[in-house]
Design an enzyme around this catalytic site. Structure first.
Site, short mmCIF file in Angstrom:
data_model
loop_
_atom_site.label_atom_id
_atom_site.label_comp_id
_atom_site.label_asym_id
_atom_site.label_seq_id
_atom_site.Cartn_x
_atom_site.Cartn_y
_atom_site.Cartn_z
N PRO A 1 9.83 -14.44 -3.03
CA PRO A 1 8.96 -13.93 -1.97
C PRO A 1 9.24 -12.45 -1.70
O PRO A 1 10.38 -11.99 -1.80
CB PRO A 1 9.38 -14.76 -0.75
CG PRO A 1 10.81 -15.09 -1.00
CD PRO A 1 10.96 -15.22 -2.50
N ARG B 1 -2.69 -0.02 1.92
CA ARG B 1 -3.30 -1.34 1.81
C ARG B 1 -4.76 -1.41 2.26
O ARG B 1 -5.58 -2.01 1.57
CB ARG B 1 -2.46 -2.40 2.55
CG ARG B 1 -1.05 -2.56 1.97
CD ARG B 1 -0.32 -3.75 2.56
NE ARG B 1 -0.94 -4.99 2.16
CZ ARG B 1 -1.73 -5.73 2.92
NH1 ARG B 1 -1.97 -5.39 4.17
NH2 ARG B 1 -2.27 -6.82 2.45
N TYR C 1 -6.94 -2.54 -0.81
CA TYR C 1 -7.27 -3.97 -0.80
C TYR C 1 -8.25 -4.35 0.31
O TYR C 1 -8.39 -5.55 0.59
CB TYR C 1 -6.01 -4.81 -0.56
CG TYR C 1 -4.81 -4.54 -1.42
CD1 TYR C 1 -4.89 -4.64 -2.81
CD2 TYR C 1 -3.59 -4.25 -0.85
CE1 TYR C 1 -3.76 -4.43 -3.58
CE2 TYR C 1 -2.46 -4.05 -1.62
CZ TYR C 1 -2.55 -4.14 -2.99
OH TYR C 1 -1.42 -3.95 -3.75
N CYS D 1 -8.30 13.66 2.99
CA CYS D 1 -9.67 14.00 2.59
C CYS D 1 -10.23 12.98 1.60
O CYS D 1 -10.41 13.27 0.41
CB CYS D 1 -9.69 15.40 2.00
SG CYS D 1 -9.11 16.56 3.24
C1 PLP Z 1 4.85 -8.98 -6.52
C2 PLP Z 1 5.58 -10.12 -7.09
C3 PLP Z 1 6.23 -11.02 -6.26
C4 PLP Z 1 6.16 -10.96 -4.75
O1 PLP Z 1 4.89 -11.17 -4.25
P1 PLP Z 1 4.68 -11.39 -2.69
O2 PLP Z 1 3.26 -11.70 -2.56
O3 PLP Z 1 5.06 -10.13 -2.02
O4 PLP Z 1 5.55 -12.52 -2.28
C5 PLP Z 1 6.94 -12.05 -6.85
N1 PLP Z 1 7.00 -12.18 -8.19
C6 PLP Z 1 6.39 -11.32 -9.03
C7 PLP Z 1 6.52 -11.50 -10.49
C8 PLP Z 1 5.65 -10.26 -8.51
O5 PLP Z 1 5.03 -9.42 -9.34
#
Ligand code: PLP
Length: 436
Positions: free
Chosen positions: A289, A327, A331, A358
């Protein structure tokens, strides 16, 4: 005005880390208005208690399993955050040599580090083998060949897992969906099956792990369950064919509450899915995570520069911008915007909340109803602890924002505001021409 908690509350309602009530907001025991006066804005503010709380809850949910949390460093790679993770016994999921270097410096043991990513360079692989990372998560046959060549030349055996692309829709934003067959990540189960069948082609790679990561900001258990079932089915098939599997890495992706009313997956419910799908598995289970551990533990404190009445829209211009927090531009992400102090009591208006950069994309929110603000007011941008500072740039020659970590009634500057000299460090004042 009842106030709005900045961070999450645990099921018992106890983990409230900050509130907008009163003259100004607080983060743990620290007053945000004084922080802004002392350290300036834009300012990233992280709560140590919030980060620890999330990590401990997840670790508690894993009790009894041979399982470990490898924090995804890219979510927030500040050294202080990594040291906190190290103190709490977490490992790291890294995607570059730079992240490996940061993790080791922060005291995360190499044996708790897994190396993911779709394009590891030879130099990064050497660096990781030298450090002795626990495992490489392999995403292509070319990478497997490269790892074999490098490990063999060094007389080492590299531990590796194959990253499966389980082809499930994580039901999240397209730019953070990673587990569909059209995404660049991982390989199909058919491809992985072929690797295991031919594993003796790669004698310097011990291929004994499975890995997946289906996407980020996942708020529904259904795709998680589906992906886990596909992974578990494949693990059982491999074991039946005589391949010992020592580790299953279920990735990251757990979503958080960016918006009032959003309900993140509970650690217990998530781990219950893992327990069920991997029932009978005797190896080690890894979780990666990132966002879940740090997003809600951080906010970006900014000051209102001015209010602008456009022809068609009313703009609120902050001193924070897309270079500080990308973000929303990248996104279309939602962040709650909370004016602090007196502003919180004023009647609501609808603003397009923007930064000074800008670019039309430098927009934090469009048509957002919030209390009327004035120049000088503080606005807290919530949920900024993950993919905030770690994605920042100096675009428009805006130095990187400062970051502070709050712990109880104290705070520490964990990244000072970048100076102009630091911003141009590496750029000579006159070119020194050379011939290659
Ligand atoms: C980015 C990533 C994560 C973490 O993703 P979260 O959404 O921030 O938990 C875990 N494993 C891999 C391989 C990633 O690229």
């Amino acid at each position: 005005m009842s106030g709005r908690p900045f961070f999450w509350q645990d099921p018992g309602g106890k983990m409230q880390q900050g509130n907008t009530r009163g003259d100004a907001g607080t983060c743990e025991g620290v007053d945000l208005a004084s922080l802004a006066r002392r350290e300036g804005t834009p300012l990233y503010v992280y709560s140590a208690a919030a980060i620890r709380g999330r990590l401990r809850a997840l670790q508690a949910a894993l009790a009894g399993l041979d399982a470990g949390v490898c924090y995804a460093v890219k979510a927030n790679s500040n050294g202080a955050v990594l040291r906190l993770m190290a103190e709490e016994g977490a490992g790291a999921d890294i995607v570059s040599g730079g992240e490996l270097w940061r993790s080791l410096r922060a005291g995360i043991p190499a044996g708790r580090i897994v190396f993911s990513g779709v394009g590891k360079s030879a130099a990064e692989i050497v660096q990781a083998l030298e450090a002795g990372v626990a495992r490489f998560n392999i995403e292509s046959r070319a990478e497997l060949e490269l790892l074999e060549a490098i490990a063999s030349a060094r007389g080492q055996v590299a531990h590796a897992a194959v990253r499966i692309n389980p082809d499930v829709d994580a039901l999240t934003h397209a730019k953070i969906s990673t587990g569909k067959s059209e995404n660049k990540f991982g390989v199909s189960i058919a491809e992985a099956r072929a690797w295991f069948a031919q594993a003796d082609r790669w004698p310097s790679v011990r291929l004994d792990g499975l890995h997946m990561h289906i996407g980020s900001q996942i708020l529904s258990l259904e795709p998680v369950r589906q992906a886990l079932q596909r992974m578990a089915g494949f693990w059982r098939e491999l074991e039946a064919a005589g391949h010992a599997i020592a580790s299953i890495d279920v990735g990251g992706g757990l979503g958080v509450r960016y918006r009032e009313g959003e309900r993140p997956i509970e650690a217990d419910a998530y781990v219950a899915e893992i327990r069920q799908a991997l029932d009978g598995f005797r190896g080690r289970i890894l979780l990666e995570p990132g966002r879940y551990l740090v997003a809600e533990a951080g906010l970006l404190l900014s000051r209102v520069l001015l209010e602008k009445e456009g022809e068609a829209r009313r703009f609120l211009v902050l001193d924070a911008a897309m270079n500080d927090l990308l973000r929303p531009s990248l996104y279309d992400a939602w962040h709650d915007l909370v004016p602090l102090g007196d502003a919180a009591e004023r009647p609501p208006v609808a603003y397009d909340v923007v930064g000074p950069v800008c670019e039309t994309g430098d927009t934090f929110a469009t048509g957002r109803t919030m209390p009327r603000c004035e120049a000088g007011d503080l606005v807290a941008i919530l949920g900024a602890g993950a993919y905030g500072a770690s994605m920042a740039s100096t675009y428009n020659s805006r130095p990187l924002a400062a970051e502070v970590l709050v712990d109880g009634a104290r705070y520490a500057v964990v990244r000072r505001r970048q100076t102009l000299d630091e911003m141009i460090a590496g750029e000579p004042s006159a070119a020194t021409w050379q011939t290659p």
